[in-house]
Design a protein around this motif. Structure first.
Motif, PDB file in Angstrom:
ATOM      1  N   GLU A  21       0.865  -1.296  -0.059  1.00 11.66           N
ATOM      2  CA  GLU A  21      -0.008   0.047  -0.036  1.00 11.66           C
ATOM      3  C   GLU A  21       0.947   1.228   0.079  1.00 11.66           C
ATOM      4  N   ALA A  22       1.646   1.304   0.882  1.00  9.41           N
ATOM      5  CA  ALA A  22       2.780   2.256   0.988  1.00  9.41           C
ATOM      6  C   ALA A  22       3.585   2.583  -0.278  1.00  9.41           C
ATOM      7  N   ALA A  23       3.857   1.306  -1.002  1.00 10.05           N
ATOM      8  CA  ALA A  23       4.792   1.362  -2.128  1.00 10.05           C
ATOM      9  C   ALA A  23       4.080   2.068  -3.527  1.00 10.05           C
ATOM     10  N   ALA A  25       3.134   5.057  -3.416  1.00 10.35           N
ATOM     11  CA  ALA A  25       3.481   6.404  -3.625  1.00 10.35           C
ATOM     12  C   ALA A  25       4.715   6.372  -4.737  1.00 10.35           C
ATOM     13  N   TYR A  26       5.350   5.175  -4.869  1.00 10.81           N
ATOM     14  CA  TYR A  26       6.348   5.197  -6.173  1.00 10.81           C
ATOM     15  C   TYR A  26       5.716   5.578  -7.401  1.00 10.81           C
ATOM     16  N   GLY A  27       4.364   5.136  -7.464  1.00 17.75           N
ATOM     17  CA  GLY A  27       3.766   5.224  -9.044  1.00 17.75           C
ATOM     18  C   GLY A  27       3.546   6.601  -9.303  1.00 17.75           C
ATOM     19  N   GLU A  86      -2.113   6.703   5.797  1.00 13.91           N
ATOM     20  CA  GLU A  86      -2.842   7.422   6.855  1.00 13.91           C
ATOM     21  C   GLU A  86      -2.171   7.775   8.027  1.00 13.91           C
ATOM     22  N   TYR A  87      -1.091   6.932   8.349  1.00 10.34           N
ATOM     23  CA  TYR A  87      -0.187   7.116   9.533  1.00 10.34           C
ATOM     24  C   TYR A  87       0.923   7.961   9.214  1.00 10.34           C
ATOM     25  N   GLN A  88       1.443   8.325   8.139  1.00  6.68           N
ATOM     26  CA  GLN A  88       2.484   9.054   7.795  1.00  6.68           C
ATOM     27  C   GLN A  88       2.777  10.346   8.257  1.00  6.68           C
ATOM     28  N   ARG A  89       4.011  10.828   8.527  1.00  6.18           N
ATOM     29  CA  ARG A  89       4.166  12.134   8.987  1.00  6.18           C
ATOM     30  C   ARG A  89       3.624  12.412  10.282  1.00  6.18           C
ATOM     31  N   LYS A  90       3.635  11.076  11.129  1.00  3.45           N
ATOM     32  CA  LYS A  90       3.381  11.314  12.668  1.00  3.45           C
ATOM     33  C   LYS A  90       4.315  10.934  13.423  1.00  3.45           C
ATOM     34  N   GLY A  91       5.661  10.431  12.890  1.00  6.06           N
ATOM     35  CA  GLY A  91       7.025  10.324  13.498  1.00  6.06           C
ATOM     36  C   GLY A  91       6.807   8.618  13.914  1.00  6.06           C
ATOM     37  N   ILE A  92       6.044   7.910  13.080  1.00  3.67           N
ATOM     38  CA  ILE A  92       6.515   6.540  13.096  1.00  3.67           C
ATOM     39  C   ILE A  92       7.542   5.917  12.415  1.00  3.67           C
ATOM     40  N   GLY A  93       7.816   6.400  11.438  1.00  2.00           N
ATOM     41  CA  GLY A  93       8.921   6.218  10.690  1.00  2.00           C
ATOM     42  C   GLY A  93      10.331   6.508  11.433  1.00  2.00           C
ATOM     43  N   VAL A 115      21.494   2.975   3.357  1.00  2.00           N
ATOM     44  CA  VAL A 115      20.050   2.695   2.984  1.00  2.00           C
ATOM     45  C   VAL A 115      20.062   2.999   1.551  1.00  2.00           C
ATOM     46  N   GLY A 116      19.219   2.406   0.835  1.00  2.00           N
ATOM     47  CA  GLY A 116      18.989   2.691  -0.668  1.00  2.00           C
ATOM     48  C   GLY A 116      17.571   2.912  -0.774  1.00  2.00           C
ATOM     49  N   THR A 117      17.087   3.899  -1.794  1.00  2.00           N
ATOM     50  CA  THR A 117      16.051   4.354  -2.087  1.00  2.00           C
ATOM     51  C   THR A 117      15.832   4.761  -3.581  1.00  2.00           C
ATOM     52  N   TYR A 122      11.506  11.345  -3.253  1.00  2.00           N
ATOM     53  CA  TYR A 122      12.072  12.662  -2.509  1.00  2.00           C
ATOM     54  C   TYR A 122      11.796  12.825  -1.169  1.00  2.00           C
ATOM     55  N   TRP A 123      10.417  12.056  -0.695  1.00  2.00           N
ATOM     56  CA  TRP A 123      10.076  12.110   0.552  1.00  2.00           C
ATOM     57  C   TRP A 123      10.927  11.187   1.436  1.00  2.00           C
ATOM     58  N   ALA A 124      11.270  10.148   0.525  1.00  2.00           N
ATOM     59  CA  ALA A 124      12.113   9.103   1.462  1.00  2.00           C
ATOM     60  C   ALA A 124      13.531   9.694   1.844  1.00  2.00           C
ATOM     61  N   ALA A 126      14.311  12.852   1.928  1.00  2.70           N
ATOM     62  CA  ALA A 126      14.323  13.747   2.911  1.00  2.70           C
ATOM     63  C   ALA A 126      14.263  13.375   4.464  1.00  2.70           C
ATOM     64  N   PHE A 127      13.428  12.087   4.528  1.00  2.24           N
ATOM     65  CA  PHE A 127      13.089  11.511   5.784  1.00  2.24           C
ATOM     66  C   PHE A 127      14.541  11.061   6.188  1.00  2.24           C
ATOM     67  N   TYR A 128      15.547  10.192   5.335  1.00  2.00           N
ATOM     68  CA  TYR A 128      16.678   9.693   5.754  1.00  2.00           C
ATOM     69  C   TYR A 128      17.514  10.836   5.760  1.00  2.00           C
TER      70      TYR A 128
HETATM   71  C1  LIG Z   1       9.368   7.284   4.191  1.00  4.54           C
HETATM   72  C2  LIG Z   1       8.700   6.928   5.263  1.00  4.54           C
HETATM   73  C3  LIG Z   1       8.718   5.539   5.875  1.00  4.54           C
HETATM   74  C4  LIG Z   1       8.528   7.834   6.327  1.00  4.54           C
HETATM   75  O1  LIG Z   1       7.775   7.636   7.413  1.00  4.54           O
HETATM   76  P1  LIG Z   1       6.774   8.768   8.323  1.00  4.54           P
HETATM   77  O2  LIG Z   1       6.223   7.961   9.473  1.00  4.54           O
HETATM   78  O3  LIG Z   1       5.799   9.352   7.398  1.00  4.54           O
HETATM   79  O4  LIG Z   1       7.959   9.276   8.849  1.00  4.54           O
HETATM   80  P2  LIG Z   1       8.026  10.629  10.129  1.00  4.54           P
HETATM   81  O5  LIG Z   1       6.773  11.088  10.594  1.00  4.54           O
HETATM   82  O6  LIG Z   1       8.671   9.994  10.982  1.00  4.54           O
HETATM   83  O7  LIG Z   1       8.923  11.630   9.545  1.00  4.54           O
HETATM   84  C5  LIG Z   1       8.551  12.446   8.592  1.00  4.54           C
HETATM   85  C6  LIG Z   1       9.802  13.084   7.854  1.00  4.54           C
HETATM   86  O8  LIG Z   1       9.610  12.408   6.462  1.00  4.54           O
HETATM   87  C7  LIG Z   1      10.008  13.238   5.558  1.00  4.54           C
HETATM   88  N1  LIG Z   1       8.948  13.008   4.778  1.00  4.54           N
HETATM   89  C8  LIG Z   1       7.779  11.942   4.880  1.00  4.54           C
HETATM   90  N2  LIG Z   1       6.700  12.214   4.032  1.00  4.54           N
HETATM   91  C9  LIG Z   1       7.210  13.387   3.235  1.00  4.54           C
HETATM   92  C10 LIG Z   1       6.535  13.906   2.125  1.00  4.54           C
HETATM   93  N3  LIG Z   1       5.461  13.488   1.471  1.00  4.54           N
HETATM   94  N4  LIG Z   1       7.249  14.884   1.351  1.00  4.54           N
HETATM   95  C11 LIG Z   1       8.637  15.261   1.883  1.00  4.54           C
HETATM   96  N5  LIG Z   1       9.132  14.724   3.051  1.00  4.54           N
HETATM   97  C12 LIG Z   1       8.442  13.808   3.832  1.00  4.54           C
HETATM   98  C13 LIG Z   1      10.249  14.568   6.034  1.00  4.54           C
HETATM   99  O9  LIG Z   1      11.458  14.824   6.426  1.00  4.54           O
HETATM  100  C14 LIG Z   1       9.302  14.484   7.299  1.00  4.54           C
HETATM  101  O10 LIG Z   1       9.754  15.434   8.272  1.00  4.54           O
HETATM  102  P3  LIG Z   1       8.531  16.732   8.488  1.00  4.54           P
HETATM  103  O11 LIG Z   1       7.397  16.206   8.678  1.00  4.54           O
HETATM  104  O12 LIG Z   1       9.241  17.464   9.580  1.00  4.54           O
HETATM  105  O13 LIG Z   1       8.913  17.410   7.124  1.00  4.54           O
HETATM  106  C15 LIG Z   1       6.805   6.961   4.774  1.00  4.54           C
HETATM  107  O14 LIG Z   1       6.730   8.138   4.209  1.00  4.54           O
HETATM  108  C16 LIG Z   1       6.563   5.738   3.653  1.00  4.54           C
HETATM  109  O15 LIG Z   1       5.997   4.738   4.177  1.00  4.54           O
HETATM  110  N6  LIG Z   1       6.625   6.193   2.415  1.00  4.54           N
HETATM  111  C17 LIG Z   1       6.572   5.209   1.475  1.00  4.54           C
HETATM  112  C18 LIG Z   1       7.449   3.985   1.217  1.00  4.54           C
HETATM  113  C19 LIG Z   1       9.059   4.542   1.299  1.00  4.54           C
HETATM  114  O16 LIG Z   1       9.174   5.558   0.205  1.00  4.54           O
HETATM  115  N7  LIG Z   1       9.718   4.041   1.957  1.00  4.54           N
HETATM  116  C20 LIG Z   1      11.286   4.193   1.847  1.00  4.54           C
HETATM  117  C21 LIG Z   1      11.615   2.973   1.265  1.00  4.54           C
HETATM  118  S1  LIG Z   1      13.496   3.001   1.261  1.00  4.54           S
END
Ligand SMILES: CC(C)(COP(=O)(O)OP(=O)(O)OC[C@H]1O[C@@H](n2cnc3c(N)ncnc32)[C@H](O)[C@@H]1OP(=O)(O)O)[C@@H](O)C(=O)NCCC(=O)NCCS
Length: 167
Positions: A21-23, A25-27, A86-93, A115-117, A122-124, A126-128
């Motif tokens: 489901e989360a993947a 996003a790559y589409g 629906e749980y993203q951007r709440k600090g779970i990652g 880590v590779g992505t 761009y969101w991943a 930014a996250f890393y």
């Molecule tokens: C990457 C992922 C795991 C992050 O999980 P999360 O629980 O949303 O992350 P957190 O809430 O702990 O951290 C949020 C941070 O991640 C980054 N981020 C997450 N979603 C973002 C988006 N849509 N656009 C830009 N940055 C984003 C930002 O740095 C953000 O910090 P901010 O809210 O202060 O801007 C999640 O977005 C996800 O599952 N994405 C789809 C799958 C994926 O890309 N996985 C990575 C595989 S290598």
């Protein structure tokens, strides 16, 4: 309440569902054949879960995220970090990655994390980066050295690295 625990085999379908489901996003940023659905088949997941130490994040008793790590050569690879949309951007990652890093520090086998992505995810990226990972200059070489992934995935991916601080 958020809780992180080790993956159990009974979590398989829930976790695979979250990954696929989360993947999706790559589409939005990749075209076929680089983008494919599902991201991971059941057989592929089982193969990964036999090798990778996976952890699940549970919010109020429900699995909402997954992430894992494995040691390859001289590094630890962070693998398959996925949070239910629906749980993203709440600090779970963040909670998941901090958990993995703290275990890797404790196990004391390496200080090097990779880590590779996908290079357009761009969101991943930014996250890393937010968690101290920097893009490597020679991604293709690093990905070839440490990852067993299809050529098409490697050619469309980047690697990021982080050095863990010694206790
Ligand atoms: C990457 C992922 C795991 C992050 O999980 P999360 O629980 O949303 O992350 P957190 O809430 O702990 O951290 C949020 C941070 O991640 C980054 N981020 C997450 N979603 C973002 C988006 N849509 N656009 C830009 N940055 C984003 C930002 O740095 C953000 O910090 P901010 O809210 O202060 O801007 C999640 O977005 C996800 O599952 N994405 C789809 C799958 C994926 O890309 N996985 C990575 C595989 S290598």
């Amino acid at each position: 309440m958020l809780r992180i625990r080790k993956f159990r085999w009974e979590d398989t379908f829930m976790v695979l569902g979250i990954i696929n489901e989360a993947a999706k996003a790559y589409g939005k940023v990749l075209k076929p054949p680089v983008y494919h659905e599902p991201q991971m088949t059941l057989d592929e997941f089982l193969c990964e879960a036999n090798r990778i130490k996976f952890f699940v994040a549970k919010m109020n008793g429900k699995i909402v995220g997954v992430a894992g790590y494995e040691y390859v050569k001289d590094v630890a690879l962070i693998r398959h970090v996925y949070v239910k949309p629906e749980y993203q951007r709440k600090g779970i990652g963040t909670a998941l990655i901090k958990h993995l890093e703290s275990l890797i520090v404790k196990e004391d086998k390496t200080e090097k994390l990779i880590v590779g992505t996908y290079n357009v995810a761009y969101w991943a990226i930014a996250f890393y980066q937010k968690h101290g990972y920097g893009i490597v200059e020679n991604s293709n070489i690093i990905l070839k050295k440490y990852y067993n992934i299809p050529d098409i995935q490697r050619e469309n991916s980047i690697a990021l690295k982080k050095l863990l601080l010694k206790r």
